[in-house]
Write a protein that holds these residues in place. Structure first.
Motif, PDB file in Angstrom:
ATOM      1  N   GLY A   1       0.789  -1.226   0.000  1.00  0.00           N
ATOM      2  CA  GLY A   1       0.000   0.000   0.000  1.00  0.00           C
ATOM      3  C   GLY A   1       0.819   1.272   0.000  1.00  0.00           C
TER       4      GLY A   1
ATOM      5  N   PRO B   1       0.928   3.947  -5.495  1.00  0.00           N
ATOM      6  CA  PRO B   1      -0.154   3.564  -6.410  1.00  0.00           C
ATOM      7  C   PRO B   1       0.238   2.400  -7.316  1.00  0.00           C
ATOM      8  CG  PRO B   1       0.115   5.959  -6.349  1.00  0.00           C
ATOM      9  CD  PRO B   1       1.271   5.382  -5.586  1.00  0.00           C
TER      10      PRO B   1
ATOM     11  N   ARG C   1      -0.016  -0.952  -5.686  1.00  0.00           N
ATOM     12  CA  ARG C   1      -1.390  -1.304  -5.338  1.00  0.00           C
ATOM     13  C   ARG C   1      -2.207  -1.667  -6.570  1.00  0.00           C
ATOM     14  NH1 ARG C   1      -4.091   3.260  -1.855  1.00  0.00           N
ATOM     15  NH2 ARG C   1      -5.555   1.554  -1.476  1.00  0.00           N
ATOM     16  N   SER C   2      -1.605  -1.603  -7.742  1.00  0.00           N
ATOM     17  CA  SER C   2      -2.322  -1.758  -9.002  1.00  0.00           C
ATOM     18  C   SER C   2      -2.562  -3.222  -9.356  1.00  0.00           C
ATOM     19  CB  SER C   2      -1.525  -1.090 -10.130  1.00  0.00           C
ATOM     20  OG  SER C   2      -2.022  -1.452 -11.394  1.00  0.00           O
TER      21      SER C   2
ATOM     22  N   CYS D   1      -4.484  -3.641  -2.324  1.00  0.00           N
ATOM     23  CA  CYS D   1      -4.585  -3.165  -3.707  1.00  0.00           C
ATOM     24  C   CYS D   1      -5.614  -2.038  -3.760  1.00  0.00           C
ATOM     25  CB  CYS D   1      -4.964  -4.303  -4.653  1.00  0.00           C
ATOM     26  SG  CYS D   1      -6.722  -4.709  -4.725  1.00  0.00           S
ATOM     27  N   ASN D   2      -5.649  -1.329  -4.865  1.00  0.00           N
ATOM     28  CA  ASN D   2      -6.580  -0.213  -4.997  1.00  0.00           C
ATOM     29  C   ASN D   2      -8.006  -0.687  -4.705  1.00  0.00           C
ATOM     30  OD1 ASN D   2      -4.637   1.716  -5.774  1.00  0.00           O
ATOM     31  ND2 ASN D   2      -4.682   0.949  -7.875  1.00  0.00           N
ATOM     32  N   GLU D   3      -8.671   0.015  -3.790  1.00  0.00           N
ATOM     33  CA  GLU D   3      -9.984  -0.436  -3.323  1.00  0.00           C
ATOM     34  C   GLU D   3     -10.983  -0.573  -4.466  1.00  0.00           C
ATOM     35  OE1 GLU D   3     -13.345   0.780   0.031  1.00  0.00           O
ATOM     36  OE2 GLU D   3     -11.392   1.786  -0.026  1.00  0.00           O
ATOM     37  N   HIS D   4     -10.974   0.374  -5.404  1.00  0.00           N
ATOM     38  CA  HIS D   4     -11.944   0.316  -6.491  1.00  0.00           C
ATOM     39  C   HIS D   4     -11.619  -0.786  -7.499  1.00  0.00           C
ATOM     40  CE1 HIS D   4      -8.693   2.855  -8.117  1.00  0.00           C
ATOM     41  NE2 HIS D   4      -9.099   2.455  -9.296  1.00  0.00           N
ATOM     42  N   GLU D   5     -10.418  -1.400  -7.387  1.00  0.00           N
ATOM     43  CA  GLU D   5     -10.041  -2.479  -8.299  1.00  0.00           C
ATOM     44  C   GLU D   5     -10.239  -3.861  -7.679  1.00  0.00           C
ATOM     45  OE1 GLU D   5      -6.027  -1.768  -9.454  1.00  0.00           O
ATOM     46  OE2 GLU D   5      -6.489   0.046 -10.590  1.00  0.00           O
ATOM     47  N   GLN D   6     -10.510  -3.915  -6.369  1.00  0.00           N
ATOM     48  CA  GLN D   6     -10.631  -5.210  -5.699  1.00  0.00           C
ATOM     49  C   GLN D   6     -11.766  -6.041  -6.292  1.00  0.00           C
ATOM     50  OE1 GLN D   6     -11.102  -4.413  -1.527  1.00  0.00           O
ATOM     51  NE2 GLN D   6      -8.998  -3.697  -1.260  1.00  0.00           N
TER      52      GLN D   6
END
Length: 320
Positions: free
Chosen positions: A87, A90, A93-94, A161-166
């Motif tokens: 984390g 960016p 986290r991708s 990882c990026n929350e919106h990508e989980q």
């Protein structure tokens, strides 16, 4: 085709894994000896294993042990591919970077599979980034190739990882598992995911946790097995610290006893406290004895000690 075009420069996935310490002998057994883990590892019908554990259970250490020790020992002919989310930036986290790293490892170990990426190569080589869905398609085609052999994929700390990508990543895992269930590969294909048991992640995993294709293994930092492992780590670290810094046996024994007497000890508490102890050892023995006699009893107490020693205390308090 140059496989480097699938792996943008700037992130070393092997170093991301190795930032986590190796396990102390006889630890991580809460997973390694668990029938659910063994069933996933050795049963060809179970594709996905989700290990959900509270903060402080040392999931990164466990995942490194699985990648470096357990899977190579139990399946020496298999390919073990990994990505450890971090984390701290960016890029790390991708999810797109994660799939790129997996493909980089897969093609590096099995060059014949690169042909599955050729249709996308021309666009990628022109400097346009591959989309996540495109990389997932390449991943599915290459993984299910009859020449791929046994492949194990380990994705560590999904919650970082990026929350919106989980959700997108979990949907991609679901699609892959369903594909395998409908059209089974002749090879052994396995996916292991670790994360904290956050509500959002659990909700996204709900539709994927089907007995026919997946297993959940839940860990808790309050469990007796993990507390026993923490005690082993304490004894190991005190012994090593004694050897490195030539502590007198009496001081070392006092330190070990005080650590083992602490009621609410967790891996996270020990890791943070150990940084304080090692720094104190650079000073005099009087300071060491004072620290031992006033050891922080819990995680918040450790944070308070760290704050007291931080030059930018107000900023650090906001971060913590």
């Amino acid at each position: 085709m140059n496989i480097q075009s699938l792996w943008p420069p700037g992130i070393d996935y092997e170093s991301q894994k190795n930032q986590n310490p190796e396990r102390v002998p006889q630890t991580c057994l809460w997973t390694l000896d668990n029938p659910k883990y063994i069933h996933w590892r050795d049963d060809s019908t179970k594709i996905l294993l989700w290990i959900s554990a509270d903060p402080g259970c040392e999931k990164p250490v466990l995942a490194r042990c699985i990648v470096d020790e357990d899977l190579p020992r139990k399946h020496p002919s298999g390919r073990i591919l990994h990505y450890f989310f971090k984390g701290i930036s960016p890029e790390q986290r991708s999810t797109t970077r994660a799939i790129s790293a997996i493909l980089h490892q897969l093609f590096g170990s099995q060059p014949q599979l690169i042909r599955h990426a050729l249709p996308s190569y021309e666009r990628i080589s022109e400097g346009l980034p591959a989309t996540f869905s495109e990389l997932c398609s390449i991943f599915t085609e290459a993984s299910t190739d009859p020449t791929a052999g046994d492949v194990f994929y380990v994705l560590e700390t999904l919650d970082e990882c990026n929350e919106h990508e989980q959700e997108t990543l979990i949907k991609a895992l679901e699609k892959f598992c369903v594909h395998q269930q409908i059209s089974p590969s002749t090879s052994r294909l396995k996916i292991l995911v670790t994360s904290r048991p956050y509500f959002q992640i659990r909700r996204n995993f709900d539709r994927l946790l089907k007995p026919s294709i997946s297993i959940e293994l839940a860990g808790n930092d309050g469990s007796a097995s993990i507390k026993k492992e923490i005690d082993l780590v304490i004894k190991y670290q005190v012994a090593r610290l004694t050897q490195e810094n030539r502590l007198k046996p009496k001081v070392a024994e006092h330190l070990k006893r005080r650590l083992l007497e602490t009621e609410n000890r967790t891996y996270l508490w020990l890791r943070l406290l150990w940084a304080i102890i090692r720094k104190t050892l650079l000073g005099n023995i009087t300071g060491m004895n004072q620290l031992i006699d006033n050891l922080p009893a819990g995680l918040y107490d450790v944070y308070e000690v760290l704050l007291q020693r931080c030059p930018e205390r107000s900023f650090a308090r906001k971060v913590l």
